[in-house]
Design a protein around this motif. Structure first.
Motif, PDB file in Angstrom:
ATOM      1  N   VAL A  20      -8.839  11.179   5.846  1.00 10.79           N
ATOM      2  CA  VAL A  20      -7.463  10.624   5.979  1.00 10.79           C
ATOM      3  C   VAL A  20      -8.416   9.443   5.888  1.00 10.79           C
ATOM      4  N   TYR A  21      -8.893   8.921   5.760  1.00 11.32           N
ATOM      5  CA  TYR A  21      -9.555   7.298   4.419  1.00 11.32           C
ATOM      6  C   TYR A  21      -9.259   8.175   3.614  1.00 11.32           C
ATOM      7  N   ALA A  23      -7.186   9.906   2.146  1.00  9.33           N
ATOM      8  CA  ALA A  23      -5.767   9.886   1.776  1.00  9.33           C
ATOM      9  C   ALA A  23      -4.869   9.101   2.340  1.00  9.33           C
ATOM     10  N   LEU A  24      -5.288   8.206   2.865  1.00 11.14           N
ATOM     11  CA  LEU A  24      -4.816   6.792   2.987  1.00 11.14           C
ATOM     12  C   LEU A  24      -4.956   6.266   1.750  1.00 11.14           C
ATOM     13  N   ALA A  25      -6.434   6.207   1.792  1.00 14.74           N
ATOM     14  CA  ALA A  25      -6.457   4.825   0.223  1.00 14.74           C
ATOM     15  C   ALA A  25      -5.827   4.965  -1.267  1.00 14.74           C
ATOM     16  N   LEU A  27      -3.150   6.378  -0.515  1.00 18.49           N
ATOM     17  CA  LEU A  27      -1.157   5.615  -0.283  1.00 18.49           C
ATOM     18  C   LEU A  27      -1.224   4.492  -0.793  1.00 18.49           C
ATOM     19  N   ALA A  28      -2.372   3.982  -0.347  1.00 26.11           N
ATOM     20  CA  ALA A  28      -2.478   2.421  -0.858  1.00 26.11           C
ATOM     21  C   ALA A  28      -2.392   2.054  -2.191  1.00 26.11           C
ATOM     22  N   PHE A  55      -5.765  11.493  -3.324  1.00 25.70           N
ATOM     23  CA  PHE A  55      -4.992  12.390  -2.307  1.00 25.70           C
ATOM     24  C   PHE A  55      -5.557  13.968  -1.667  1.00 25.70           C
TER      25      PHE A  55
END
Length: 69
Positions: A20-21, A23-25, A27-28, A55
C-alpha cells in the motif's frame, strides 16, 4: 496477545503495509508532478516510468500477499 494473533502470518501484514505504501507513494509522486522542475523530456519520461514501475511493484506485492490457491 499471542492468542489473538495466533492465526496470522506477520509477513502478511508487512507485505500489505509495504504494498500500500509503494502504491500510494507512486500515485502521490505522479500527482505532485516532479518533472516540472527538471529540464528535458528524457528526465520526464524516466520519472514517469519509475513511478509506474513503483506502482506495479506495490500492486504485485499486494497480489502476492492476497493470492488464493
Amino acid at each position: 496477545m499471542t492468542a489473538t494473533l495466533a492465526g496470522y502470518d506477520p509477513f502478511d501484514a508487512l507485505g500489505t503495509v509495504l504494498g500500500v505504501y509503494l502504491a500510494l507513494a507512486a500515485l502521490a509522486t505522479l500527482v505532485g508532478m516532479p518533472w516540472q522542475y527538471t529540464g528535458g523530456a528524457a528526465v520526464m519520461v524516466i520519472q514517469i516510468v519509475g513511478c509506474v514501475l513503483t506502482f506495479l511493484v506495490g500492486a504485485a506485492l499486494l497480489a502476492l500477499v492476497y493470492r488464493t490457491e
